[in-house]
Design a protein around this motif. Structure first.
Motif, PDB file in Angstrom:
ATOM      1  N   PHE A   1      -1.996   0.190   4.735  1.00 26.67           N
ATOM      2  CA  PHE A   1      -0.587  -0.134   4.949  1.00 26.67           C
ATOM      3  C   PHE A   1       0.184  -0.015   3.623  1.00 26.67           C
ATOM      4  O   PHE A   1      -0.338  -0.324   2.548  1.00 26.67           O
ATOM      5  CB  PHE A   1      -0.438  -1.563   5.482  1.00 26.67           C
ATOM      6  N   VAL A   2       1.447   0.389   3.738  1.00 29.38           N
ATOM      7  CA  VAL A   2       2.322   0.498   2.568  1.00 29.38           C
ATOM      8  C   VAL A   2       3.555  -0.379   2.786  1.00 29.38           C
ATOM      9  O   VAL A   2       4.260  -0.226   3.794  1.00 29.38           O
ATOM     10  CB  VAL A   2       2.771   1.953   2.322  1.00 29.38           C
TER      11      VAL A   2
ATOM     12  N   GLN B   1      -0.394  -1.339  14.095  1.00 25.84           N
ATOM     13  CA  GLN B   1       0.700  -1.892  13.316  1.00 25.84           C
ATOM     14  C   GLN B   1       0.230  -3.123  12.554  1.00 25.84           C
ATOM     15  O   GLN B   1      -0.714  -3.812  12.940  1.00 25.84           O
ATOM     16  CB  GLN B   1       1.868  -2.236  14.238  1.00 25.84           C
ATOM     17  N   LEU B   2       0.925  -3.409  11.461  1.00 23.28           N
ATOM     18  CA  LEU B   2       0.536  -4.485  10.559  1.00 23.28           C
ATOM     19  C   LEU B   2       0.435  -5.832  11.274  1.00 23.28           C
ATOM     20  O   LEU B   2      -0.554  -6.559  11.124  1.00 23.28           O
ATOM     21  CB  LEU B   2       1.546  -4.566   9.402  1.00 23.28           C
TER      22      LEU B   2
ATOM     23  N   ALA C   1       3.078   5.988  -2.898  1.00 17.89           N
ATOM     24  CA  ALA C   1       2.205   5.001  -2.265  1.00 17.89           C
ATOM     25  C   ALA C   1       1.627   5.546  -0.961  1.00 17.89           C
ATOM     26  O   ALA C   1       0.438   5.366  -0.667  1.00 17.89           O
ATOM     27  CB  ALA C   1       2.982   3.709  -2.009  1.00 17.89           C
ATOM     28  N   ARG C   2       2.453   6.238  -0.186  1.00 16.19           N
ATOM     29  CA  ARG C   2       1.956   6.789   1.089  1.00 16.19           C
ATOM     30  C   ARG C   2       0.932   7.898   0.846  1.00 16.19           C
ATOM     31  O   ARG C   2      -0.080   7.990   1.556  1.00 16.19           O
ATOM     32  CB  ARG C   2       3.119   7.296   1.929  1.00 16.19           C
TER      33      ARG C   2
ATOM     34  N   ASP D   1      -6.306  -3.445   1.838  1.00 14.76           N
ATOM     35  CA  ASP D   1      -5.821  -2.968   3.138  1.00 14.76           C
ATOM     36  C   ASP D   1      -4.325  -2.680   3.086  1.00 14.76           C
ATOM     37  O   ASP D   1      -3.795  -1.964   3.931  1.00 14.76           O
ATOM     38  CB  ASP D   1      -6.069  -4.034   4.211  1.00 14.76           C
ATOM     39  N   ILE D   2      -3.661  -3.284   2.069  1.00 14.73           N
ATOM     40  CA  ILE D   2      -2.210  -3.153   1.918  1.00 14.73           C
ATOM     41  C   ILE D   2      -1.914  -2.854   0.454  1.00 14.73           C
ATOM     42  O   ILE D   2      -2.440  -3.515  -0.448  1.00 14.73           O
ATOM     43  CB  ILE D   2      -1.483  -4.464   2.302  1.00 14.73           C
TER      44      ILE D   2
END
Length: 609
Positions: free
Chosen positions: A99-100, A3-4, A90-91, A56-57
């Motif tokens: 991460f989105v 998780q983020l 985006a996904r 990464d995001i």
């Protein structure tokens, strides 16, 4: 994938850069969010470019996908489809390694937003729900919030909707200060208490000023820091003379990322003007750098406290609360022959009125600058000036500049007006600025009275303006206008000046409506000059109706100018009698430079006292 927030415990994560910058460079320049439906391949290609550069995001292309913003382009019936397409694109690009974040932009900005806070929150919740329904997000990103009140209200509303991380980014106009002059530490602390998992800054400022702002921000125990600077300050593109461009400074941007990491940032991305090259430079510069665990603050140097200057003499508001007070309006000339105008000003000065007001290009007709005329005549008369200031002709830069000039010159009474649209005047093709309306202008003036500029920066000294607000009682249902009055009072209005009233019943209704307000009202009285003048006002000016009995009286003597004026002055005196039954403030409006009519009404009022 982890998780983020788990990753942020021990890592600095790189976020993506601008979406609009790349879409524009590819020739797409309309509603960027609608391209999720019409140009999905272009959107996905940009996401992939940032991922390839090392992000990464990434964030969804949904910054402006609220209902009221999409309505400007005719897409308000596709809010759900646009947001959910943006999340899925985006996904698809991110897969399970990146991460989105679902992006939601602010509604309030430098320019005025017509929605009230409740409506803004409602639309934000709607957008967030559409994004969350997709089930493909790792968090929500709230960005480019110039107004802290809006961001706090939105976080409070969104926190109960999801357990996903909330990343909240303010935008600043001055280093380290919000637009209301509050410190970042104060606002960030409030956001964290409401449930923000990451707090930070984005947009407007480049890396250098972002670093200066972050020097005063501590490491919070319950939240992490994020930063998305612009590539640089924007410059006007000399090739087009209409668009803006940013510096191609990827290496510098990467070096700045190391300095931002040293100030505690754990999410570092880019905003306007940044490209995959900038993000690649950030990734390379950070190179496995670990987040700092402690830091020493370098707060902005505190300025010496200043005391608000005490005014010498009483204000119009003080005076009208005590006794009958007359204010007279004179329009500045449209040309450079000002002898008649000066004669009128001096005549009003000797009449004993409490103030002379000068309009600001009334009805959008170009006239000599009222501030210049007031400065020219101030040493020749003793009566103070009340200067009108319109939002139509001045952007935010010009408004604040003009107000500061007024303060330096000692003109401390202002009538804040939105202004009639340019199409009514002698240059119908001219641009009506309207960065703000009179509500926001009043707030700005009151903020200057606290010693703060619109951007929140200190003025080193507080201004001491008394602000009048305009009010038009000539509406079909005056009883419903209480909300408008209250909105202007909330903005900071000290008193009200009405449009000219031609019906005694309207004065009575206004007295009933305003009875509960502390702010005094100056009742507008405009002497009629002729039968034709009366017909024009009655038939062509919205909201103004003259009585049929009065029009019939004028019609019978329409060819006798002196008889017309005799009847018209009698009508004005009748209205003044009714106004003085309920109010102490009278606002006499000079018609067509015929100040002799106003002087007769001044004498009439004074004889009654």
């Amino acid at each position: 994938m982890a998780q983020l927030l788990e990753r942020l415990k021990n890592e600095i994560l790189v976020a993506d850069g601008a979406m609009g910058t790349l879409l524009y460079s590819n020739g797409l320049d309309n509603c960027y969010e609608a391209y999720n439906l019409s140009h999905p391949a272009d959107i996905k290609k940009i996401h992939l470019a940032y991922i390839e550069a090392g992000a990464d995001i990434i964030q969804t292309n949904t910054y402006g996908a609220k209902r009221h913003k999409l309505k400007n382009y005719g897409f308000d019936d596709q809010v759900k489809e646009i947001n959910q397409a943006g999340a899925r694109l985006a996904r698809e690009a991110a897969g399970d390694k990146t991460f989105v974040l679902g992006t939601i932009g602010a509604s309030r900005g430098i320019r005025q937003c017509d929605l009230d806070l409740e409506e803004i929150v409602r639309e934000t919740v709607e957008q967030a729900q559409f994004l969350l329904e997709t089930g493909v997000l790792d968090g929500l990103l709230l960005e480019t919030y110039y107004d802290a009140e809006e961001l706090l209200a939105v976080v409070k509303a969104l926190r109960p909707l999801t357990e996903l991380p909330l990343i909240t980014n303010l935008s600043l106009q001055e280093v380290g200060l919000t637009g209301t002059g509050q410190s970042l530490v104060d606002i960030f602390s409030q956001l964290i208490m409401l449930g923000a998992d990451v707090v930070g800054l984005n947009c407007h400022l480049g890396p250098y000023h972002m670093i200066q702002s972050f020097k005063q921000i501590p490491l919070f125990a319950q939240s992490y820091l994020a930063v998305y600077p612009n590539a640089s300050l924007p410059a006007l593109d000399t090739a087009t003379d209409s668009t803006y461009q940013f510096s191609s400074n990827a290496d510098y941007f990467g070096q700045s990322a190391r300095l931002l990491a040293a100030e505690g940032a754990r999410i570092i991305g880019g905003c306007c003007g940044t490209t995959p090259a900038h993000i690649r430079a950030v990734k390379r510069a950070l190179g496995g750098l670990k987040p700092v665990q402690e830091k020493y603050l370098t707060p902005l140097a505190k300025e010496a406290d200043f005391l608000r200057q005490v005014k010498t003499g009483e204000t119009l508001v003080d005076k009208v609360k005590r006794e009958v007070t007359i204010v007279a309006e004179l329009d500045p000339p449209k040309n450079l022959e000002i002898a008649k105008f000066k004669e009128g000003v001096k005549a009003l000065d000797t009449s004993g009125v409490a103030a002379i007001t000068l309009s600001d290009n009334s009805l959008a007709h170009t006239r000599i600058c009222n501030l210049s005329l007031a400065s020219l005549l101030r040493d020749e008369i003793s009566t103070p000036f009340l200067l009108h200031l319109t939002c139509r002709d001045h952007n935010m830069i010009g408004l604040q500049s003009r107000l500061l000039g007024m303060d330096l010159l000692g003109f401390d009474h202002i009538l804040a007006v939105t202004g009639d649209p340019s199409k009514l005047g002698d240059f119908p093709g001219a641009t009506s600025v309207y960065d703000v309306t009179s509500f926001k202008l009043i707030q700005l003036i009151k903020q200057l009275n606290q010693g703060k500029s619109y951007s929140g920066a200190s003025l080193k000294k507080a201004t001491s303006f008394t602000v009048a607000a305009a009010f038009n009682p000539n509406v079909p249902n005056l009883a419903r206008s209480g909300r408008l009055i209250e909105k202007k009072i909330t903005s900071g209005a000290d008193c009200f000046i009405t449009q000219p009233i031609f019906e005694g019943e309207t004065i009575k209704q206004l007295a009933d409506l305003s009875e509960s307000y502390e702010q005094p009202f100056f009742i507008g009285i405009l002497p009629i000059t002729s039968y034709n003048n009366a017909l024009f006002l009655h038939n062509e000016v919205p909201g103004i109706k003259l009585s049929e009995a009065f029009l019939e009286k004028l019609a019978r003597v329409k060819d006798d100018k002196s008889k017309c004026q005799e009847i018209a002055l009698a009508e004005s005196k009748k209205l003044i009698d009714q106004a003085l039954t309920y109010f102490k403030g009278i606002y006499l409006i000079t018609p067509f430079m015929q100040y002799d009519l106003v002087l007769q009404l001044v004498d009439y009022i004074k004889a009654k006292q």
